[in-house]
Write a protein that holds these residues in place. Structure first.
Motif, PDB file in Angstrom:
ATOM      1  N   HIS A  93       0.846  -1.194   0.000  1.00  0.00           N
ATOM      2  CA  HIS A  93       0.000   0.000   0.000  1.00  0.00           C
ATOM      3  C   HIS A  93       0.878   1.239   0.000  1.00  0.00           C
ATOM      4  O   HIS A  93       1.685   1.442   0.900  1.00  0.00           O
ATOM      5  CB  HIS A  93      -0.910   0.004   1.236  1.00  0.00           C
ATOM      6  N   TRP A  94       0.715   2.035  -1.053  1.00  0.00           N
ATOM      7  CA  TRP A  94       1.401   3.322  -1.160  1.00  0.00           C
ATOM      8  C   TRP A  94       0.517   4.327  -0.444  1.00  0.00           C
ATOM      9  O   TRP A  94      -0.478   4.792  -0.969  1.00  0.00           O
ATOM     10  CB  TRP A  94       1.573   3.695  -2.632  1.00  0.00           C
ATOM     11  N   GLY A  95       0.863   4.634   0.807  1.00  0.00           N
ATOM     12  CA  GLY A  95       0.056   5.529   1.623  1.00  0.00           C
ATOM     13  C   GLY A  95       0.588   6.946   1.624  1.00  0.00           C
ATOM     14  O   GLY A  95       1.548   7.272   0.927  1.00  0.00           O
ATOM     15  N   PHE A  96      -0.034   7.779   2.449  1.00  0.00           N
ATOM     16  CA  PHE A  96       0.366   9.182   2.522  1.00  0.00           C
ATOM     17  C   PHE A  96       1.749   9.348   3.142  1.00  0.00           C
ATOM     18  O   PHE A  96       2.448  10.296   2.851  1.00  0.00           O
ATOM     19  CB  PHE A  96      -0.652   9.987   3.340  1.00  0.00           C
ATOM     20  N   ARG A  97       2.164   8.402   4.000  1.00  0.00           N
ATOM     21  CA  ARG A  97       3.436   8.538   4.706  1.00  0.00           C
ATOM     22  C   ARG A  97       4.520   7.615   4.183  1.00  0.00           C
ATOM     23  O   ARG A  97       5.675   7.737   4.570  1.00  0.00           O
ATOM     24  CB  ARG A  97       3.215   8.288   6.182  1.00  0.00           C
ATOM     25  N   GLY A  98       4.164   6.652   3.341  1.00  0.00           N
ATOM     26  CA  GLY A  98       5.173   5.739   2.836  1.00  0.00           C
ATOM     27  C   GLY A  98       4.556   4.489   2.259  1.00  0.00           C
ATOM     28  O   GLY A  98       3.353   4.408   2.014  1.00  0.00           O
ATOM     29  N   LEU A  99       5.392   3.503   2.079  1.00  0.00           N
ATOM     30  CA  LEU A  99       4.997   2.229   1.498  1.00  0.00           C
ATOM     31  C   LEU A  99       4.950   1.180   2.600  1.00  0.00           C
ATOM     32  O   LEU A  99       5.922   1.004   3.334  1.00  0.00           O
ATOM     33  CB  LEU A  99       6.015   1.822   0.421  1.00  0.00           C
ATOM     34  N   THR A 100       3.818   0.521   2.752  1.00  0.00           N
ATOM     35  CA  THR A 100       3.676  -0.578   3.707  1.00  0.00           C
ATOM     36  C   THR A 100       3.537  -1.855   2.904  1.00  0.00           C
ATOM     37  O   THR A 100       2.705  -1.944   2.002  1.00  0.00           O
ATOM     38  CB  THR A 100       2.434  -0.393   4.601  1.00  0.00           C
ATOM     39  N   ILE A 101       4.378  -2.841   3.223  1.00  0.00           N
ATOM     40  CA  ILE A 101       4.332  -4.138   2.552  1.00  0.00           C
ATOM     41  C   ILE A 101       4.150  -5.195   3.628  1.00  0.00           C
ATOM     42  O   ILE A 101       4.907  -5.223   4.606  1.00  0.00           O
ATOM     43  CB  ILE A 101       5.620  -4.410   1.749  1.00  0.00           C
ATOM     44  N   ILE A 102       3.150  -6.026   3.442  1.00  0.00           N
ATOM     45  CA  ILE A 102       2.940  -7.150   4.356  1.00  0.00           C
ATOM     46  C   ILE A 102       2.891  -8.424   3.532  1.00  0.00           C
ATOM     47  O   ILE A 102       2.577  -8.398   2.345  1.00  0.00           O
ATOM     48  CB  ILE A 102       1.642  -7.002   5.183  1.00  0.00           C
ATOM     49  N   ILE A 103       3.223  -9.525   4.181  1.00  0.00           N
ATOM     50  CA  ILE A 103       3.087 -10.825   3.544  1.00  0.00           C
ATOM     51  C   ILE A 103       2.353 -11.725   4.528  1.00  0.00           C
ATOM     52  O   ILE A 103       2.722 -11.818   5.705  1.00  0.00           O
ATOM     53  CB  ILE A 103       4.448 -11.424   3.139  1.00  0.00           C
ATOM     54  N   ALA A 104       1.295 -12.338   4.032  1.00  0.00           N
ATOM     55  CA  ALA A 104       0.490 -13.250   4.839  1.00  0.00           C
ATOM     56  C   ALA A 104       0.526 -14.632   4.197  1.00  0.00           C
ATOM     57  O   ALA A 104       0.607 -14.760   2.979  1.00  0.00           O
ATOM     58  CB  ALA A 104      -0.945 -12.755   4.934  1.00  0.00           C
ATOM     59  N   ALA A 105       0.489 -15.640   5.036  1.00  0.00           N
ATOM     60  CA  ALA A 105       0.430 -17.032   4.578  1.00  0.00           C
ATOM     61  C   ALA A 105      -0.161 -17.848   5.715  1.00  0.00           C
ATOM     62  O   ALA A 105      -0.058 -17.460   6.886  1.00  0.00           O
ATOM     63  CB  ALA A 105       1.817 -17.549   4.215  1.00  0.00           C
ATOM     64  N   GLU A 106      -0.780 -18.949   5.362  1.00  0.00           N
ATOM     65  CA  GLU A 106      -1.382 -19.834   6.355  1.00  0.00           C
ATOM     66  C   GLU A 106      -2.348 -19.068   7.260  1.00  0.00           C
ATOM     67  O   GLU A 106      -2.470 -19.344   8.449  1.00  0.00           O
ATOM     68  CB  GLU A 106      -0.292 -20.526   7.178  1.00  0.00           C
ATOM     69  N   GLY A 107      -2.983 -18.039   6.696  1.00  0.00           N
ATOM     70  CA  GLY A 107      -3.986 -17.277   7.426  1.00  0.00           C
ATOM     71  C   GLY A 107      -3.459 -16.271   8.428  1.00  0.00           C
ATOM     72  O   GLY A 107      -4.238 -15.676   9.167  1.00  0.00           O
TER      73      GLY A 107
END
Length: 177
Positions: free
Chosen positions: A54-68
């Motif tokens: 997500h390119w937000g107002f304050r920066g880039l947030t990257i998450i990775i989800a797996a197995e719920g």
């Protein structure tokens, strides 16, 4: 618990430490809110390794989800440099995060990427990212438009992606918040 503007955070923390309290622990809710919004807007579960950026107002947030569950989080402040190709930087950071996830978490290959943007200038590059990332991509800005009241983009003068984190925060359970 303190809700403090980022610019005042150091001063507030110094006051707490001087008062003899245990050193504070910072917790950011943006990754949790992003995960909840993406999971809600995506037709698939987070059982398969999925990256969300997500390119937000304050920066880039990257998450990775797996197995719920949330397996990896990376928050990167906006870079400003003359001639910076924002799309290229975005792709590089997502790829770097995926490599770091695979190496540190020993996770499987990312099967899809979900992206959103809170800034109009970046929203324009979202459609071209799938080929550059080399994995199936879901544009969360387009999906959230189906959930928001019609005309929200125009009325607020914000891209639909600006509403991803508020939507996700509203969906968090009391225990998560």
């Amino acid at each position: 618990v303190a809700a403090v503007p980022r610019k005042d955070l150091d001063q507030t923390l110094a006051s707490l430490i001087t008062a003899g309290l245990r050193p504070p622990r910072l917790v950011t809710t943006a990754p949790l809110a992003l995960a909840r919004a993406a999971e809600t807007l995506s037709a698939d579960s987070f059982d398969r390794p999925t990256a969300v950026a997500h390119w937000g107002f304050r920066g880039l947030t990257i998450i990775i989800a797996a197995e719920g569950t949330l397996k990896f989080v990376r928050e990167i402040p906006h870079l400003t440099a003359p001639g910076l190709d924002v799309a290229e930087w975005f792709v590089t950071e997502v790829q770097r995060s995926i490599r770091q996830y695979v190496q540190t978490v020993k996770g499987g290959a990312i099967e899809r990427v979900l992206v959103g943007a809170a800034e109009a200038r970046f929203e324009r590059v979202l459609p071209d990212l799938e080929a550059r990332l080399g994995v199936p991509l879901l544009d969360l800005n387009e999906v959230i438009r189906t959930v928001l009241p019609e005309g929200t983009d125009e009325a607020s003068a914000l891209p639909a992606g600006a509403f991803l984190l508020p939507l996700g925060a509203a969906l968090l359970s009391p225990k998560e918040t």
